[in-house]
Write a protein that holds these residues in place. Structure first.
Motif, PDB file in Angstrom:
ATOM      1  N   LYS A   1       0.830  -1.204   0.000  1.00 19.88           N
ATOM      2  CA  LYS A   1       0.000   0.000   0.000  1.00 19.88           C
ATOM      3  C   LYS A   1       0.862   1.251   0.000  1.00 19.88           C
ATOM      4  O   LYS A   1       0.553   2.228  -0.669  1.00 19.88           O
ATOM      5  CB  LYS A   1      -0.931  -0.004   1.207  1.00 19.88           C
ATOM      6  CG  LYS A   1      -1.986  -1.076   1.141  1.00 19.88           C
ATOM      7  CD  LYS A   1      -2.818  -1.083   2.390  1.00 19.88           C
ATOM      8  CE  LYS A   1      -3.788  -2.241   2.384  1.00 19.88           C
ATOM      9  NZ  LYS A   1      -4.531  -2.334   3.632  1.00 19.88           N
TER      10      LYS A   1
ATOM     11  N   TYR B   1      -3.919   6.786   9.753  1.00 16.39           N
ATOM     12  CA  TYR B   1      -4.033   6.461   8.330  1.00 16.39           C
ATOM     13  C   TYR B   1      -2.865   7.044   7.542  1.00 16.39           C
ATOM     14  O   TYR B   1      -2.336   8.105   7.881  1.00 16.39           O
ATOM     15  CB  TYR B   1      -5.315   7.055   7.737  1.00 16.39           C
ATOM     16  CG  TYR B   1      -6.581   6.363   8.156  1.00 16.39           C
ATOM     17  CD1 TYR B   1      -7.074   5.282   7.428  1.00 16.39           C
ATOM     18  CD2 TYR B   1      -7.295   6.787   9.269  1.00 16.39           C
ATOM     19  CE1 TYR B   1      -8.245   4.645   7.802  1.00 16.39           C
ATOM     20  CE2 TYR B   1      -8.473   6.155   9.651  1.00 16.39           C
ATOM     21  CZ  TYR B   1      -8.939   5.088   8.908  1.00 16.39           C
ATOM     22  OH  TYR B   1     -10.097   4.448   9.282  1.00 16.39           O
TER      23      TYR B   1
ATOM     24  N   ASN C   1      -2.882   8.603   4.144  1.00 17.79           N
ATOM     25  CA  ASN C   1      -3.883   9.109   3.208  1.00 17.79           C
ATOM     26  C   ASN C   1      -3.241   9.607   1.921  1.00 17.79           C
ATOM     27  O   ASN C   1      -2.143  10.166   1.940  1.00 17.79           O
ATOM     28  CB  ASN C   1      -4.687  10.245   3.832  1.00 17.79           C
ATOM     29  CG  ASN C   1      -5.634   9.762   4.904  1.00 17.79           C
ATOM     30  OD1 ASN C   1      -6.170   8.662   4.818  1.00 17.79           O
ATOM     31  ND2 ASN C   1      -5.845  10.566   5.919  1.00 17.79           N
TER      32      ASN C   1
ATOM     33  N   PHE D   1      -7.954   8.729  -0.460  1.00 15.83           N
ATOM     34  CA  PHE D   1      -7.898   7.295  -0.222  1.00 15.83           C
ATOM     35  C   PHE D   1      -7.008   7.053   0.980  1.00 15.83           C
ATOM     36  O   PHE D   1      -5.855   7.490   0.996  1.00 15.83           O
ATOM     37  CB  PHE D   1      -7.352   6.582  -1.464  1.00 15.83           C
ATOM     38  CG  PHE D   1      -8.118   6.932  -2.709  1.00 15.83           C
ATOM     39  CD1 PHE D   1      -9.307   6.301  -3.013  1.00 15.83           C
ATOM     40  CD2 PHE D   1      -7.669   7.942  -3.549  1.00 15.83           C
ATOM     41  CE1 PHE D   1     -10.034   6.644  -4.138  1.00 15.83           C
ATOM     42  CE2 PHE D   1      -8.383   8.299  -4.687  1.00 15.83           C
ATOM     43  CZ  PHE D   1      -9.569   7.649  -4.972  1.00 15.83           C
TER      44      PHE D   1
ATOM     45  N   PHE E   1      -5.331   4.437   4.021  1.00 13.72           N
ATOM     46  CA  PHE E   1      -4.895   3.079   4.341  1.00 13.72           C
ATOM     47  C   PHE E   1      -4.592   3.024   5.834  1.00 13.72           C
ATOM     48  O   PHE E   1      -3.718   3.749   6.325  1.00 13.72           O
ATOM     49  CB  PHE E   1      -3.665   2.707   3.506  1.00 13.72           C
ATOM     50  CG  PHE E   1      -3.909   2.866   2.032  1.00 13.72           C
ATOM     51  CD1 PHE E   1      -4.577   1.876   1.333  1.00 13.72           C
ATOM     52  CD2 PHE E   1      -3.505   4.008   1.359  1.00 13.72           C
ATOM     53  CE1 PHE E   1      -4.834   2.035  -0.033  1.00 13.72           C
ATOM     54  CE2 PHE E   1      -3.745   4.169   0.008  1.00 13.72           C
ATOM     55  CZ  PHE E   1      -4.419   3.172  -0.695  1.00 13.72           C
TER      56      PHE E   1
ATOM     57  N   GLU F   1     -12.030  -1.423   9.088  1.00 13.83           N
ATOM     58  CA  GLU F   1     -11.748  -1.597   7.660  1.00 13.83           C
ATOM     59  C   GLU F   1     -10.341  -1.080   7.349  1.00 13.83           C
ATOM     60  O   GLU F   1      -9.914  -0.074   7.904  1.00 13.83           O
ATOM     61  CB  GLU F   1     -12.766  -0.843   6.802  1.00 13.83           C
ATOM     62  CG  GLU F   1     -14.176  -1.367   6.895  1.00 13.83           C
ATOM     63  CD  GLU F   1     -14.374  -2.715   6.202  1.00 13.83           C
ATOM     64  OE1 GLU F   1     -13.477  -3.164   5.465  1.00 13.83           O
ATOM     65  OE2 GLU F   1     -15.444  -3.310   6.418  1.00 13.83           O
ATOM     66  N   THR F   2      -9.646  -1.745   6.452  1.00 11.16           N
ATOM     67  CA  THR F   2      -8.256  -1.372   6.149  1.00 11.16           C
ATOM     68  C   THR F   2      -8.152  -0.182   5.201  1.00 11.16           C
ATOM     69  O   THR F   2      -7.087   0.423   5.093  1.00 11.16           O
ATOM     70  CB  THR F   2      -7.481  -2.557   5.550  1.00 11.16           C
ATOM     71  OG1 THR F   2      -8.157  -2.994   4.366  1.00 11.16           O
ATOM     72  CG2 THR F   2      -7.386  -3.705   6.546  1.00 11.16           C
ATOM     73  N   THR F   3      -9.241   0.156   4.512  1.00 14.17           N
ATOM     74  CA  THR F   3      -9.226   1.313   3.617  1.00 14.17           C
ATOM     75  C   THR F   3     -10.362   2.265   3.963  1.00 14.17           C
ATOM     76  O   THR F   3     -11.382   1.861   4.528  1.00 14.17           O
ATOM     77  CB  THR F   3      -9.358   0.904   2.134  1.00 14.17           C
ATOM     78  OG1 THR F   3     -10.562   0.163   1.966  1.00 14.17           O
ATOM     79  CG2 THR F   3      -8.170   0.077   1.692  1.00 14.17           C
ATOM     80  N   ASP F   4     -10.166   3.522   3.631  1.00 17.53           N
ATOM     81  CA  ASP F   4     -11.152   4.563   3.908  1.00 17.53           C
ATOM     82  C   ASP F   4     -11.167   5.510   2.712  1.00 17.53           C
ATOM     83  O   ASP F   4     -10.109   5.886   2.199  1.00 17.53           O
ATOM     84  CB  ASP F   4     -10.761   5.322   5.184  1.00 17.53           C
ATOM     85  CG  ASP F   4     -11.767   6.382   5.554  1.00 17.53           C
ATOM     86  OD1 ASP F   4     -12.924   6.018   5.845  1.00 17.53           O
ATOM     87  OD2 ASP F   4     -11.404   7.574   5.553  1.00 17.53           O
ATOM     88  N   ILE F   5     -12.350   5.879   2.276  1.00 13.66           N
ATOM     89  CA  ILE F   5     -12.473   6.831   1.178  1.00 13.66           C
ATOM     90  C   ILE F   5     -13.259   8.045   1.673  1.00 13.66           C
ATOM     91  O   ILE F   5     -14.312   7.894   2.298  1.00 13.66           O
ATOM     92  CB  ILE F   5     -13.169   6.206  -0.052  1.00 13.66           C
ATOM     93  CG1 ILE F   5     -12.351   5.016  -0.561  1.00 13.66           C
ATOM     94  CG2 ILE F   5     -13.351   7.245  -1.152  1.00 13.66           C
ATOM     95  CD1 ILE F   5     -13.010   4.236  -1.667  1.00 13.66           C
TER      96      ILE F   5
END
Length: 177
Positions: A3, A85, A87, A108, A110, A126-130
């Motif tokens: 990532k 994160y 980002n 985005f 991580f 959750e491992t990702t965030d938008i």
């Protein structure tokens, strides 16, 4: 690690655009973060720090960034939720006047770490965030920017339970070389 490599490639791939002015810089500042959808939460103070590339295109610019950001929420009488994160915001900046600009674009994120008090809760996050970011800023001396940005979370933070989203107000400064 994958990532991180992906985020670095996204950030600096924009610098290959030819016939454009590209500036690189550093940024940092204050975060006031909350998790929407949770009862009894309040703003959690934190910070963000990272790098940026600004690609000028006539009256606007594209600004990809790579930013470490502390987020989450504080709770009265309970354990604070602290989410860290990496980002990758990609902002379109519209220059209104010589020094004033508006910005908006996707971000985005991580997940790097997640704690509730001293407990590790990374497995339930959750491992990702938008998010969608929107803000305004002032450019000083062609090198320094002072800006205010709000990131509206669009994806759920937790794997199970009610819909909870990251919301972060950022006040920052940046320096372009």
């Amino acid at each position: 690690m994958k990532k991180l490599i992906f985020a670095i490639i996204v950030l600096f791939s924009f610098s290959t655009v030819q016939a454009q002015v590209v500036q690189f810089g550093l940024k940092g500042g204050y975060n006031s973060a909350t998790l929407s959808g949770l009862d009894g939460n309040k703003a959690l103070s934190g910070f963000h720090v990272g790098a940026l590339a600004e690609i000028d295109i006539v009256f606007m610019s594209i600004q990809p960034e790579l930013v470490y950001s502390t987020q989450g929420s504080a709770f009265d009488g309970g354990d604070d939720v602290k989410l860290d994160y990496l980002n990758v915001p990609i902002m379109a900046k519209l220059n209104l006047l010589k020094i004033l600009y508006l910005e908006a674009g996707p971000q985005f994120g991580f997940l790097m770490s997640a704690k509730s008090g001293s407990d590790d809760i990374k497995d339930s996050v959750e491992t990702t965030d938008i998010s969608i970011g929107a803000g305004l800023g002032v450019e000083l001396f062609d090198k320094f920017d002072i800006g205010l940005r709000y990131n509206f979370g669009t994806t759920d933070v937790f794997k199970e339970g009610d819909s909870v989203k990251n919301n972060v107000l950022q006040f920052g400064i940046s320096y372009k070389f």
